[in-house]
Structures are given as C-alpha cells and as structure tokens.
Enzyme design. Structure first.
Site, PDB file in Angstrom:
ATOM      1  N   ASN A  11       0.873  -1.175   0.000  1.00  0.00           N
ATOM      2  CA  ASN A  11       0.000   0.000   0.000  1.00  0.00           C
ATOM      3  C   ASN A  11       0.907   1.222   0.000  1.00  0.00           C
ATOM      4  O   ASN A  11       1.538   1.524   1.014  1.00  0.00           O
ATOM      5  CB  ASN A  11      -0.891  -0.051   1.253  1.00  0.00           C
ATOM      6  N   TRP A  12       0.957   1.894  -1.136  1.00  0.00           N
ATOM      7  CA  TRP A  12       1.900   3.007  -1.268  1.00  0.00           C
ATOM      8  C   TRP A  12       1.342   4.310  -0.690  1.00  0.00           C
ATOM      9  O   TRP A  12       2.005   5.346  -0.751  1.00  0.00           O
ATOM     10  CB  TRP A  12       2.324   3.170  -2.741  1.00  0.00           C
ATOM     11  N   LYS A  13       0.122   4.272  -0.192  1.00  0.00           N
ATOM     12  CA  LYS A  13      -0.475   5.453   0.452  1.00  0.00           C
ATOM     13  C   LYS A  13      -0.259   6.695  -0.425  1.00  0.00           C
ATOM     14  O   LYS A  13      -0.327   6.596  -1.647  1.00  0.00           O
ATOM     15  CB  LYS A  13       0.084   5.608   1.873  1.00  0.00           C
ATOM     16  N   HIS A  97      -9.427   1.244   5.012  1.00  0.00           N
ATOM     17  CA  HIS A  97      -8.143   1.346   5.715  1.00  0.00           C
ATOM     18  C   HIS A  97      -8.317   2.236   6.953  1.00  0.00           C
ATOM     19  O   HIS A  97      -9.095   3.191   6.927  1.00  0.00           O
ATOM     20  CB  HIS A  97      -7.084   1.934   4.773  1.00  0.00           C
ATOM     21  N   GLU A  99      -6.623   4.549   8.123  1.00  0.00           N
ATOM     22  CA  GLU A  99      -6.400   5.980   7.889  1.00  0.00           C
ATOM     23  C   GLU A  99      -7.650   6.632   7.302  1.00  0.00           C
ATOM     24  O   GLU A  99      -7.971   7.784   7.611  1.00  0.00           O
ATOM     25  CB  GLU A  99      -5.170   6.169   6.986  1.00  0.00           C
ATOM     26  N   GLU A 169      -5.271  -5.062  10.452  1.00  0.00           N
ATOM     27  CA  GLU A 169      -4.229  -4.069  10.707  1.00  0.00           C
ATOM     28  C   GLU A 169      -4.503  -3.401  12.053  1.00  0.00           C
ATOM     29  O   GLU A 169      -5.313  -2.460  12.119  1.00  0.00           O
ATOM     30  CB  GLU A 169      -4.218  -3.010   9.605  1.00  0.00           C
ATOM     31  N   GLY A 175       2.760   2.016  11.012  1.00  0.00           N
ATOM     32  CA  GLY A 175       3.736   3.096  10.921  1.00  0.00           C
ATOM     33  C   GLY A 175       4.434   3.416  12.230  1.00  0.00           C
ATOM     34  O   GLY A 175       5.083   4.449  12.355  1.00  0.00           O
ATOM     35  N   SER A 215       3.616  -2.400  10.289  1.00  0.00           N
ATOM     36  CA  SER A 215       5.067  -2.484  10.473  1.00  0.00           C
ATOM     37  C   SER A 215       5.663  -3.820  10.038  1.00  0.00           C
ATOM     38  O   SER A 215       6.591  -4.336  10.671  1.00  0.00           O
ATOM     39  CB  SER A 215       5.442  -2.170  11.926  1.00  0.00           C
ATOM     40  N   GLY A 236       2.972  -1.170   4.308  1.00  0.00           N
ATOM     41  CA  GLY A 236       2.996   0.255   3.998  1.00  0.00           C
ATOM     42  C   GLY A 236       4.412   0.720   3.740  1.00  0.00           C
ATOM     43  O   GLY A 236       4.976   0.516   2.660  1.00  0.00           O
ATOM     44  N   GLY A 237       5.030   1.320   4.747  1.00  0.00           N
ATOM     45  CA  GLY A 237       6.351   1.941   4.599  1.00  0.00           C
ATOM     46  C   GLY A 237       7.385   1.065   3.905  1.00  0.00           C
ATOM     47  O   GLY A 237       8.113   1.540   3.018  1.00  0.00           O
TER      48      GLY A 237
HETATM   49  P1  13P Z   1       3.176   0.253   7.768  1.00  0.00           P
HETATM   50  O1  13P Z   1       3.672  -1.017   7.108  1.00  0.00           O
HETATM   51  O2  13P Z   1       3.913   1.472   7.326  1.00  0.00           O
HETATM   52  O3  13P Z   1       3.085   0.090   9.251  1.00  0.00           O
HETATM   53  O4  13P Z   1       1.679   0.462   7.239  1.00  0.00           O
HETATM   54  C1  13P Z   1       0.781  -0.574   7.297  1.00  0.00           C
HETATM   55  C2  13P Z   1      -0.413  -0.217   6.499  1.00  0.00           C
HETATM   56  O5  13P Z   1      -1.171   0.663   6.880  1.00  0.00           O
HETATM   57  C3  13P Z   1      -0.649  -0.929   5.252  1.00  0.00           C
HETATM   58  O6  13P Z   1      -1.917  -0.672   4.752  1.00  0.00           O
END
Ligand code: 13P
Length: 253
Positions: A11-13, A97, A99, A169, A175, A215, A236-237
C-alpha cells in the site's frame, strides 16, 4: 500448512508520482521472478494507476487501488468510481483502511457499500479491520473486529473465497514500528476466520485470505507467515523501496 496462496500487498499510500511509481513497479516486476508461490499486489495513488499498469504488463504483479466511491458515476467531485479503477487495470481495491476511517470519517456502512460496488465490477475488495491501542487495552479487540466485519461484509455473497481479502491491521502497529507478535496476530486471525465461517460458511471461510498489516518488514515477515491463519501481508512503509519489498515477497528464502 494450508493451501491458500499467500498475497503480499504493498500500500503506497500518498507516496510517489506517476513516473516514480512506474519506475518502482518496473523494478519490482524484475524482482518478482525470484518470488515463488506468492501473489504480489501493489496499490499506488490514483494518479499513478495507469502508468503502473503499463509498467506491469507481462509481469504477474497485480494492480490495486487504495479506495473507491460506491457509485458507478455521478456528481461526486473529487471521487473515483469502480468502473474507472477497473478500466485502469485494477484487480484489487483496498477498502476501509484505518487511515480512511480515522482521518476521513469512513464507517462500516460506507465500507459495506464500497465492498458491494467493488464486487459488482468483478474486482476483489481488501477489507481492512483493526482495533486502536485504547480498544485493545480495554479488552475490546474482538468486539471491535466483530462489528467491523459483520457490517462491512453484510449481504456479501461469495462464489469463490478468493473474491474477498480481509486485512487485519491493528491501528497501534501502523507506521509505529510496533508489530503485533506472531502469536498475537495469529490469535486475531483465527478469530476472524471463525467469524467468517459464521458469515460465509465454513468452506468459503477456509479459503479466504487474511492478511496482516502493521510495520511488516523483511525481518519479521517470515515469522508472521509461519502462522497457520496468516495468509499474507499488507505492507505500507516497507513497500515503498522496491528492494525492501522484494525481500518481503521472497519471505521463504
Ligand atoms: P506500515 O507497514 O507502514 O506500518 O503500514 C501498514 C499499512 O497501513 C498498510 O496498509
């Protein structure tokens, strides 16, 4: 051992322009050849979907979107509709998600509408659920997930277990560098699968892929993937750098 094909999703957000995303996708397409018996998906921002789709031609990596509206078209300034995602080459759409829930006010009813819309257009919703740290501390983890899944998947009829993906999640692990331990995550995945059995029937629930997110890194993915009900990762990251993400998709080696 289970027979579910693992899904490693990035997920590149809100990162990467079209050209940056296409370059990363090309690099990943070269790397994926070394990853065995795993499905890989990347979800770039909307503006990069078409460029990434083109960059992935000839590769097995699937394209995903990070959100959608539930209507097919209409006067909804700033929104993107499922047929647009389909035409851009998406196979998956991330829905609900944390967020989006926390920062943009999405609720379970909206998630359900989006899940139906994505299914109507033959794409696979990746339905995100998870508790906050306060909810976990208050012992509400299972009741929170129960509500998110019951409402989020309401009236979803599945012909095939691969037609929906659930992503667990925990909000406190996103994050933050804090990952749920393998066993903490497994406990929740097991609970989710039992709830899916109630909602969808045991046979379908046994085939639905449940991803862990929060993470996930090259150093912790193998332990998570060794758990019986963890069928993949939503990253994510650590998915932003192609070489790091490639190490995650090669979690077996
Ligand atoms: P991180 O891997 O940066 O913790 O993010 C997880 C995420 O929200 C994937 O959708």
């Amino acid at each position: 051992m289970n027979s579910r094909l693992p899904l490693i999703a990035g997920n590149w957000k809100m990162f990467k322009t079209g050209p940056e995303a296409a370059a990363a996708a090309r690099e990943l397409a070269r790397e994926v050849a070394g990853a065995q018996a795993v499905e890989v998906m990347i979800a770039p921002p909307f503006t990069a979907l078409e460029a990434v789709h083109a960059a992935l031609q000839g590769s097995a990596i699937a394209l995903g979107a990070q959100n959608t509206h539930w209507e097919d078209s209409g006067a909804f300034t700033g929104e993107i509709a499922p047929p647009m995602l389909k035409a851009a080459g998406c196979r998956f759409v991330i829905i609900g998600h944390s967020e989006r829930r926390q920062l943009f006010g999405e609720d379970d009813r909206g998630v359900n509408r989006k899940v139906h819309a994505v299914r109507r257009h033959g794409m696979v919703p990746v339905v995100c659920v998870g508790e906050t740290e306060a909810q976990r501390d208050a012992g509400q983890t299972f009741s929170v997930l129960d509500k998110q899944l019951r409402l989020g998947l309401e009236n979803i009829a599945l012909g095939n277990p691969l037609d929906v993906v659930v992503a667990y999640e925990p909000v406190w692990a996103i994050g933050t560098g804090k990952t749920a331990s393998d066993h903490q995550a497994q406990e929740v995945h097991d609970r989710i699968r039992r709830l899916l059995a109630e909602l969808l029937g045991a046979d379908l629930a046994a085939g639905v892929r449940i991803l862990y997110g929060g993470s996930v890194k090259p150093g912790n993915v193998a332990g998570l993937m060794a758990m019986p009900d963890i069928d993949g990762a939503l990253v994510g990251g650590a998915s932003l750098d192609p070489q790091t993400f490639a190490r995650i998709m090669r979690f077996r080696s």
